[in-house]
Design an enzyme around this catalytic site. Structure first.
Site, PDB file in Angstrom:
ATOM      1  N   GLU A 187      23.961 -15.440   7.864  1.00 54.98           N
ATOM      2  CA  GLU A 187      23.415 -16.790   8.049  1.00 54.98           C
ATOM      3  C   GLU A 187      23.147 -17.450   6.707  1.00 54.98           C
ATOM      4  OE1 GLU A 187      20.014 -16.714  10.635  1.00 54.98           O
ATOM      5  OE2 GLU A 187      21.307 -16.968  12.388  1.00 54.98           O
ATOM      6  N   TYR A 188      23.366 -18.746   6.635  1.00 54.46           N
ATOM      7  CA  TYR A 188      23.095 -19.543   5.437  1.00 54.46           C
ATOM      8  C   TYR A 188      23.748 -18.963   4.196  1.00 54.46           C
ATOM      9  CZ  TYR A 188      19.852 -21.481   8.746  1.00 54.46           C
ATOM     10  OH  TYR A 188      19.330 -22.050   9.860  1.00 54.46           O
ATOM     11  N   ARG A 189      24.971 -18.463   4.361  1.00 55.52           N
ATOM     12  CA  ARG A 189      25.787 -17.951   3.248  1.00 55.52           C
ATOM     13  C   ARG A 189      25.239 -16.664   2.627  1.00 55.52           C
ATOM     14  NH1 ARG A 189      28.292 -21.062   5.631  1.00 55.52           N
ATOM     15  NH2 ARG A 189      29.262 -23.000   4.967  1.00 55.52           N
ATOM     16  N   LEU A 190      24.265 -16.033   3.294  1.00 57.85           N
ATOM     17  CA  LEU A 190      23.766 -14.755   2.766  1.00 57.85           C
ATOM     18  C   LEU A 190      24.625 -13.635   3.345  1.00 57.85           C
ATOM     19  CD1 LEU A 190      19.913 -15.373   2.761  1.00 57.85           C
ATOM     20  CD2 LEU A 190      21.570 -15.630   0.908  1.00 57.85           C
ATOM     21  N   HIS A 191      25.880 -13.630   2.946  1.00 63.03           N
ATOM     22  CA  HIS A 191      26.844 -12.684   3.495  1.00 63.03           C
ATOM     23  C   HIS A 191      26.591 -11.272   2.968  1.00 63.03           C
ATOM     24  CE1 HIS A 191      28.646 -16.509   4.286  1.00 63.03           C
ATOM     25  NE2 HIS A 191      28.963 -16.701   3.025  1.00 63.03           N
TER      26      HIS A 191
END
Ligand code: FMN
Length: 210
Positions: A187-191
């Protein structure tokens, strides 16, 4: 596969793919999941090569073998990619599964599969695909579609379905990765990312910033 945080108390680390010990087991598990969820060609991968000037090139191919020996795909040896791999036997691949929001990357040196392996895979293909492999001068100019269709038709008249020979110009390549990376959308680019780098007979594992 469940997403768990590193070191979270009480969480079984085996569920966290960034803690996996064996990249090949993880590769197989992700590919199996993709086979269930992707609408089309879950084994399609982008294959990057470089030409004699070092200019990168990329196209899709189908992954036909995966395991500790490497990643296998089949193609025309006289195609652009075939020539590039002969001159510079190194490649990189990426598989991306939109349904799972995952990618796997790999890169390493490339070798040809054995004639026996190529024969076995060629024999498993549909007769029309086998005739096409003979008739196609892949990557070279074709004046019109009918020229190709006529060549395929001629082969249908020349060979019984069981006797279509694998042409010399058609075989497979095996990439033996020196690096493999697994990426899962967060989520939110916190891959989440984990990279395996060859170290002797084993692998060094590193979690990476997204
Ligand atoms: C989903 C997909 C799978 C493909 N699989 C293969 C393959 O396994 N082998 C192959 O030679 N070309 C395959 N192709 C065609 C290649 O992308 C490419 O057009 C062709 O190999 C010529 O590439 P080159 O001129 O760079 O050698 C595939 C294309 C797509 C879109």
């Amino acid at each position: 596969m469940q997403q768990l945080k590193d070191g979270e108390p009480g969480t079984p680390s085996v569920e966290d793919f960034t803690l996996a010990a064996d990249p090949w087991a993880l590769f197989s598990a992700w590919l199996e999941e993709a086979q269930r969820s992707e609408p089309e060609d879950p084994n399609a991968m982008a294959l990057a090569t470089a030409d004699a000037d070092g200019l990168p090139d990329v196209r899709m191919v189908l992954l036909k073998g995966v395991g500790p020996d490497g990643l296998v795909f089949y193609t025309n040896l006289e195609s652009a990619k075939g020539e590039q791999l002969t001159g510079n036997p190194q490649a990189a691949i990426v598989l991306y599964w939109k349904s799972l929001r995952r990618q796997i990357r790999a890169r390493g040196p490339v070798t040809r599969v054995t004639p026996g392996e190529a024969d076995a895979y060629f024999a498993s293909r549909h007769p029309e695909s086998r005739r096409g492999a003979i008739a196609s001068r892949q990557s070279r100019p074709l004046s019109d579609r009918q020229t190709l269709l006529s060549a395929v038709q001629e082969l249908a008249e020349r060979y019984d379905e069981d006797d279509i020979p694998r042409p010399e110009h058609w075989s497979g390549f095996r990439i033996a990765p020196v690096q493999l990376e697994f990426w899962q959308n967060g989520e939110y680019r916190l891959h989440d990312r984990v990279r395996f780098t060859r170290a002797g007979d084993g692998w060094e594992r590193a979690r990476l910033y997204p």
